[in-house]
Design an enzyme around this catalytic site. Sequence first.
Site, PDB file in Angstrom:
ATOM      1  CG  HIS A 114      -2.144  -0.774   0.977  1.00 36.50           C
ATOM      2  ND1 HIS A 114      -3.375  -0.639   1.811  1.00 36.50           N
ATOM      3  CD2 HIS A 114      -2.388  -2.136   0.224  1.00 36.50           C
ATOM      4  CE1 HIS A 114      -4.072  -1.539   1.434  1.00 36.50           C
ATOM      5  NE2 HIS A 114      -3.749  -2.120   0.527  1.00 36.50           N
ATOM      6  CE1 TYR A 159      -5.995   4.287  10.801  1.00 35.20           C
ATOM      7  CE2 TYR A 159      -5.654   4.342   8.352  1.00 35.20           C
ATOM      8  CZ  TYR A 159      -5.388   3.875   9.833  1.00 35.20           C
ATOM      9  OH  TYR A 159      -4.381   2.934   9.958  1.00 35.20           O
ATOM     10  N   PRO A 185      -4.194   0.386  18.474  1.00 38.15           N
ATOM     11  CG  PRO A 185      -6.223  -0.771  17.831  1.00 38.15           C
ATOM     12  CD  PRO A 185      -5.422   0.173  18.991  1.00 38.15           C
ATOM     13  CE  LYS A 223       3.981   3.401  13.530  1.00 41.51           C
ATOM     14  NZ  LYS A 223       3.610   2.946  12.273  1.00 41.51           N
ATOM     15  CE1 TYR A 258      -1.299   4.059   9.392  1.00 43.08           C
ATOM     16  CE2 TYR A 258      -0.185   3.128   7.596  1.00 43.08           C
ATOM     17  CZ  TYR A 258      -1.424   2.834   8.442  1.00 43.08           C
ATOM     18  OH  TYR A 258      -2.343   2.346   8.351  1.00 43.08           O
TER      19      TYR A 258
END
Length: 394
Positions: free
Chosen positions: A72, A201, A295, A299, A387
């Site tokens: 991704h 998100y 979550p 990480k 990220y």
Amino acid sequence: MRTTVGIIGAGPAGLLLARLLHNAGIASVVLERRNRTYVEHRQRAGILEQATVDALRAAGAGERMDREGMPHHGIELRFGRRTHRVDFPSLTGARGVMVYAQTEVVKDLIALQLAEGGPLLFGTEVTAVEGADSDSPTIRYLHEGREQTLACDFVVGCDGFHGVSRHAVPTSARTTYERSYPYSWLGILAEAAPVYEELIYAHSARGFALASMRSASVSRLYLQVPNGTDPEEWHDERIWDELDARFATDTDPGWKLERGPVTSKAVLPMRSRVTEPMRHGRVFLAGDAAHIVPPTGAKGLNLAAADVIVLARALIAWRRTGSAELLDTYSDTCLRRVWRAEHFSYFMTTTLHADPAQSAFETRLQLSQLERVVTSRHAAAELAENYTGLPLPH
């Protein structure tokens, strides 16, 4: 029985450490309380940072990941009924992430360990770790109904917050920092093809939602719910309706998730926790035994992998040179990265979730912060760099 490194816990941290040590010619024994079937099927994370992907490949555990995993190159943020994409490669120097479930990582590492590595004992209950301050700490455990001992040069606890290894660090010598959040996640696995190419998100007045995936035919989805929620209160249709409502946008009003049978659902509490130090004598803590993150920032698994990569380098240096310098700095080295990941996870969590007690003013601050991320290259790069994962120390 005696070995160089006794590893408690056959999650991704313990198994990756065993693999890295095996490749360097360092003997280890892995002790796991659960049976193999349970370990290979417990649902956990599914996002691998670039450094974790690289480490698995270098360890010889990347073949199936590269064949079946899904690279991704960004994520989608939805807020204010609009959608925005954060492009990772353009912001991080070509880094991205891999969607490959922790269950699959564990299966790959178990297969390698059983085929090539040292002993991996399932159904083994560790009862105590003794002699942390000595040159030969001992693990006491029950296996096949018999009490046994494993003498080690080093012990590594990868057995989670509730495991035995944390207690090898005396209460007087450790400090735990923690925060609990006033909401949980209802997570589901569904036999439904994702209609999105990258993770979504969503910040909404109804609460947070996350659309992820496990494969081209299996979706992994989450809803913010109150603490103490019984997952059985949420029937499938209610879940799908709520997900569609939270992901709704004005720019594409007809957008809907692909629906399918929900094969599992569970409520996940949200908490942050760090125990310092991550080492006492010859006992080292890694992964959830030392730290837990909510979550939202993806990480948990990646921090665990980073811990054991740092520790493996230190143990290899000790074996080759006799120097304990890297072992002595293990805790400080890892904690610098841990606290950065804790902050990022806290940022993602508090920015995207609706606290039940928050005011309209605080909601506007969240939206302002999200607007900053999608309109400022610097803010977007900060998110993307965290990220995809900060570089590991060398």
